[in-house]
Motif scaffolding. Sequence first.
Motif, PDB file in Angstrom:
ATOM      1  N   ALA A  82       0.823  -1.212   0.000  1.00  0.00           N
ATOM      2  CA  ALA A  82       0.000   0.000   0.000  1.00  0.00           C
ATOM      3  C   ALA A  82       0.856   1.260   0.000  1.00  0.00           C
ATOM      4  N   SER A  83       2.053   1.173  -0.562  1.00  0.00           N
ATOM      5  CA  SER A  83       2.866   2.380  -0.722  1.00  0.00           C
ATOM      6  C   SER A  83       2.784   2.818  -2.185  1.00  0.00           C
ATOM      7  N   PRO A  84       2.990   4.104  -2.462  1.00  0.00           N
ATOM      8  CA  PRO A  84       2.759   4.612  -3.819  1.00  0.00           C
ATOM      9  C   PRO A  84       3.753   4.078  -4.852  1.00  0.00           C
ATOM     10  N   TYR A  85       3.227   3.787  -6.027  1.00  0.00           N
ATOM     11  CA  TYR A  85       4.023   3.401  -7.200  1.00  0.00           C
ATOM     12  C   TYR A  85       4.907   2.180  -6.967  1.00  0.00           C
ATOM     13  N   ALA A  86       4.444   1.247  -6.163  1.00  0.00           N
ATOM     14  CA  ALA A  86       5.177   0.000  -5.927  1.00  0.00           C
ATOM     15  C   ALA A  86       4.709  -1.036  -6.940  1.00  0.00           C
ATOM     16  N   ASN A  87       5.103  -0.817  -8.195  1.00  0.00           N
ATOM     17  CA  ASN A  87       4.708  -1.661  -9.310  1.00  0.00           C
ATOM     18  C   ASN A  87       5.898  -1.806 -10.245  1.00  0.00           C
ATOM     19  N   ILE A  88       5.981  -2.955 -10.912  1.00  0.00           N
ATOM     20  CA  ILE A  88       7.075  -3.176 -11.861  1.00  0.00           C
ATOM     21  C   ILE A  88       6.616  -4.143 -12.941  1.00  0.00           C
ATOM     22  N   VAL A  89       6.993  -3.859 -14.184  1.00  0.00           N
ATOM     23  CA  VAL A  89       6.791  -4.790 -15.284  1.00  0.00           C
ATOM     24  C   VAL A  89       8.123  -5.495 -15.498  1.00  0.00           C
ATOM     25  N   LEU A  90       8.104  -6.820 -15.464  1.00  0.00           N
ATOM     26  CA  LEU A  90       9.309  -7.620 -15.659  1.00  0.00           C
ATOM     27  C   LEU A  90       9.217  -8.340 -17.001  1.00  0.00           C
ATOM     28  N   TYR A  91      10.228  -8.144 -17.835  1.00  0.00           N
ATOM     29  CA  TYR A  91      10.286  -8.780 -19.142  1.00  0.00           C
ATOM     30  C   TYR A  91      11.236  -9.965 -19.092  1.00  0.00           C
ATOM     31  N   SER A  92      10.772 -11.078 -19.618  1.00  0.00           N
ATOM     32  CA  SER A  92      11.530 -12.311 -19.545  1.00  0.00           C
ATOM     33  C   SER A  92      12.778 -12.278 -20.417  1.00  0.00           C
ATOM     34  N   GLY A  93      13.860 -12.744 -19.837  1.00  0.00           N
ATOM     35  CA  GLY A  93      15.090 -12.971 -20.589  1.00  0.00           C
ATOM     36  C   GLY A  93      15.178 -14.445 -20.952  1.00  0.00           C
ATOM     37  N   VAL A  94      16.348 -14.875 -21.327  1.00  0.00           N
ATOM     38  CA  VAL A  94      16.583 -16.283 -21.627  1.00  0.00           C
ATOM     39  C   VAL A  94      17.711 -16.780 -20.741  1.00  0.00           C
TER      40      VAL A  94
END
Length: 132
Positions: free
Chosen positions: A118-130
């Motif tokens: 519940a803290s602000p902007y605690a989001n991340i998009v993770l893109y898969s590597g190999v």
Amino acid sequence: MKKLGHLNRDISRVLAGMGHTDCIVIADCGLPIPDHVECIDLSLQIGTPSYFATLNSILADFQVERAVLASECQAKNPAVAEQAEGLAQQGVQIEYVPHEQFKQLTHQARAIIRTGEASPYANIVLYSGVIF
């Protein structure tokens, strides 16, 4: 019974199905979830599980080559930005975009893992590597 890695069967299934450049999102409890994207809801109560505990668990079992965060986290949630800089030191490409653009990126995710954070902007998009 599974001994190592994720015990959550939905997370295990999504991670096992990821291909190069596919993405998942680790989200706080307030991020909107697009209707067409699978939501793996881990939230139990405010703060549980935390963004950091969830992210660290995912990172232990998932090869990441790139991550995107909301640029607002740099001023509004420096702990999230600091965690991202740690990823950069491990060779993960880090990108910051405005929060509105971040929310658009979530539409491409294989799944959004919702935490109790519940803290602000605690989001991340993770893109898969190999791994090879």
